[in-house]
Design an enzyme around this catalytic site. Structure first.
Site, PDB file in Angstrom:
ATOM      1  N   GLY A  62      39.680  40.292  50.505  1.00 45.76           N
ATOM      2  CA  GLY A  62      40.320  41.498  51.016  1.00 45.76           C
ATOM      3  C   GLY A  62      39.317  42.621  51.053  1.00 45.76           C
ATOM      4  O   GLY A  62      38.104  42.407  50.928  1.00 45.76           O
ATOM      5  N   TYR A  64      38.809  44.756  48.855  1.00 45.55           N
ATOM      6  CA  TYR A  64      38.217  44.937  47.535  1.00 45.55           C
ATOM      7  C   TYR A  64      37.023  44.028  47.316  1.00 45.55           C
ATOM      8  O   TYR A  64      36.117  44.339  46.545  1.00 45.55           O
ATOM      9  CB  TYR A  64      39.261  44.645  46.453  1.00 45.55           C
ATOM     10  CG  TYR A  64      39.835  43.247  46.554  1.00 45.55           C
ATOM     11  CD1 TYR A  64      39.196  42.164  45.966  1.00 45.55           C
ATOM     12  CD2 TYR A  64      41.009  43.009  47.260  1.00 45.55           C
ATOM     13  CE1 TYR A  64      39.705  40.888  46.078  1.00 45.55           C
ATOM     14  CE2 TYR A  64      41.528  41.741  47.375  1.00 45.55           C
ATOM     15  CZ  TYR A  64      40.876  40.679  46.781  1.00 45.55           C
ATOM     16  OH  TYR A  64      41.384  39.408  46.901  1.00 45.55           O
ATOM     17  N   ASP A 254      50.773  49.381  40.505  1.00 42.48           N
ATOM     18  CA  ASP A 254      50.816  48.541  41.703  1.00 42.48           C
ATOM     19  C   ASP A 254      51.508  47.221  41.383  1.00 42.48           C
ATOM     20  O   ASP A 254      50.973  46.138  41.642  1.00 42.48           O
ATOM     21  CB  ASP A 254      49.406  48.299  42.235  1.00 42.48           C
ATOM     22  CG  ASP A 254      49.402  47.807  43.681  1.00 42.48           C
ATOM     23  OD1 ASP A 254      50.451  47.932  44.351  1.00 42.48           O
ATOM     24  OD2 ASP A 254      48.365  47.295  44.140  1.00 42.48           O
TER      25      ASP A 254
END
Length: 509
Positions: A62, A64, A254
């Site tokens: 991703g 990240y 999150d």
């Protein structure tokens, strides 16, 4: 769902790269650090890690970074290695990286993903190091910077003026053999002092963690048969994790199915602390800010479908109840196999919540301190809401629906805490107070500094300190060590195994 196919073996793409061309003059700065690295490609990203880690397959990627599964040839266990891309390029990225590393390092609980290693940046192997055993020759020109040693004659006024004019330099003291050693100095022609070294901007961070089979998101979206026992056991473990991190005054921020990892025997671990924050319990607002300061947690942080009403309404005062709301959304998704609130925007998300829960009363709106948010709710008009039982299968247990209703209270003051959820009748089968530990005080001390006040160099220094905890060196002896291991209880339901295993078809690679 078909079993995920593993990538082909990297074969000749896997190789060892060492420091044959640039061997360091002094021992590496970390005791036990290896001078050889293993490189391989994963999803177009190059990994360069300790040669003890042998690449197996890609787990995910991703914005990240990229996560791969590897075998630790030293221990024989499988691990996950997350390469954080460009963690030092932007200040916010450095800050989030520091937070995640420190939290995963200090939070020790069997339902929280454990950080096993932080691999040294490649630039460590490319430096020439000054250590306490390095002998300095005449070329270092330290004669005018020497401080008088014990037993030397008192320095004259002229010598003192010369020393002060030369400016501060590395302190010099004799070693056991009477030779001079530079301690704590800056970079010289001979190399770099360990205490002054910082990661380069292009360095990558490699976080080595436990390897889990899959995420709860993939399990929910699979064809796996999930019973009420699965839901109960998963939620019990999630509440254990939340109770632990909340007792350390940490908000995850999150909570969603993709950040909850599970394996085939239904063990669960909470992961991805990149957005987590330590909250000073003495402060009124989440960041100790005044009422005029912006909220420390914006609505853009948490994934929209799992955002609590107070986040959607931009309220500045937050607490651990935002994580409990996310847990409630996960529980609803486990029961129905689909997200409960699938909003397409912030206003739409609020509309969907109110349509299910009903319009909040005047008392329940006391926490809404932003005038524009209050006006928005007033313009929505009154709604009765719908019974939760009508949204789930007919055989859903009443106590499960009762707990869900307490997790999804619009007013955070009336919403359950993780500890209250563990005491609910729905959790009675697994609830054992002695097996649901809070975090010891030393855990909180490990990350309770206000990182908002740190500049980028200080944050890099702290990341270096964390790496040194896994690869110790005498110059980093000031770093505190934890006496506690993972909080684990042999008689806990997690240790005993409580429900049937998940089949490989549930998205397990």
């Amino acid at each position: 769902m078909h079993k995920a196919r593993r990538p082909r073996d990297m074969g000749n793409n896997t190789q060892s790269c060492g420091a044959e061309d640039k061997a360091p003059r002094a021992p590496l700065p970390f005791a036990g650090a290896m001078s050889r690295k293993r490189t391989f490609m994963a999803n177009g990203t190059e990994f360069c890690v300790d040669e003890r880690y042998r690449f197996k397959h890609v787990l995910g990627s991703g914005t990240y970074g990229v996560v791969v599964a590897c075998e630790d040839t030293r221990t024989g266990r499988n691990v996950a290695i997350k390469k954080i891309l460009q963690p030092f390029e932007e200040e916010y990225a450095t800050r989030n990286t520091l937070r995640e590393i420190k939290l995963l390092h200090y939070l020790k609980h069997e339902n929280v993903l454990s950080l096993l290693d932080l691999d040294e940046p490649q630039s460590v192997l490319e430096e020439e190091w000054l250590t306490d055993s390095d002998e300095l020759g005449d070329e270092d020109d330290l004669s005018e910077r020497e401080s008088p040693q014990h037993g030397d004659e008192e320095e004259t006024a002229q010598q003192r003026r010369q020393r002060e004019a030369a400016g501060p330099g590395p302190s010099v003291s004799p070693d056991s053999e009477g030779r001079r050693c530079a301690r704590g100095g800056a970079r010289t022609a001979r190399g770099t002092s360990i205490s002054e070294w910082l990661p380069r901007e292009d360095d990558a961070i490699y976080m080595v963690t436990e390897l889990m089979d899959t995420s709860l998101r993939r399990v929910i979206r699979s064809d796996e048969q999930l019973s009420l026992a699965h839901t109960k056991f998963f939620m019990y473990q999630l509440f254990r994790a939340l109770k632990y991190i909340h007792s350390a005054n940490v908000l995850h921020r999150d909570i969603k199915p993709g950040n909850v990892l599970v394996n085939r025997d239904c063990d669960l671990k909470l992961c991805d602390f990149g957005l987590a924050r330590y909250v000073d319990p003495a402060s009124k607002a989440g960041n100790g800010a005044s009422a005029q300061s912006p909220p420390f947690l914006t609505e853009y942080v948490v994934s929209r479908w799992y955002r609590a009403p107070e986040v959607l309404l931009s309220c500045p005062d937050y607490d651990a109840k935002i994580d409990v709301w996310g847990a409630g959304c996960i529980m609803a998704e486990l029961l129905s196999r689909k997200p409960l609130f699938q909003g397409t925007s912030t206003p739409d998300q609020l509309h969907r919540i109110v349509r299910v829960l009903g319009s909040p009363s005047a008392d329940d709106l006391e926490f809404v301190t932003v005038p524009s948010s209050r006006r928005f709710l007033e313009k929505m008009g009154y709604r009765d809401g719908v019974p939760l039982a009508s949204l789930f299968p007919e055989d859903t247990a009443p106590d499960a629906l009762d707990l869900l209703g307490k997790l999804l209270m619009f007013n955070p003051a009336k919403r359950y805490s993780a500890e209250q959820a563990l005491n609910h009748p729905f959790m009675q089968e697994y609830h054992r107070m002695f097996a649901e530990p809070s975090a010891p005080a030393e855990v909180e001390r490990g990350f309770c500094h206000d990182d908002e006040e740190l500049d980028e160099a200080q944050m890099r220094r702290l990341i270096m300190d964390e790496i040194a905890c896994f690869h110790p060196h005498p110059q980093f002896s000031h770093i505190p060590k934890l006496s506690s291991e993972v909080q684990y209880c042999d008689d806990s339901p997690v240790a005993r195994g409580a429900v049937s295993v998940i089949s490989p078809e549930a998205g397990v690679p």
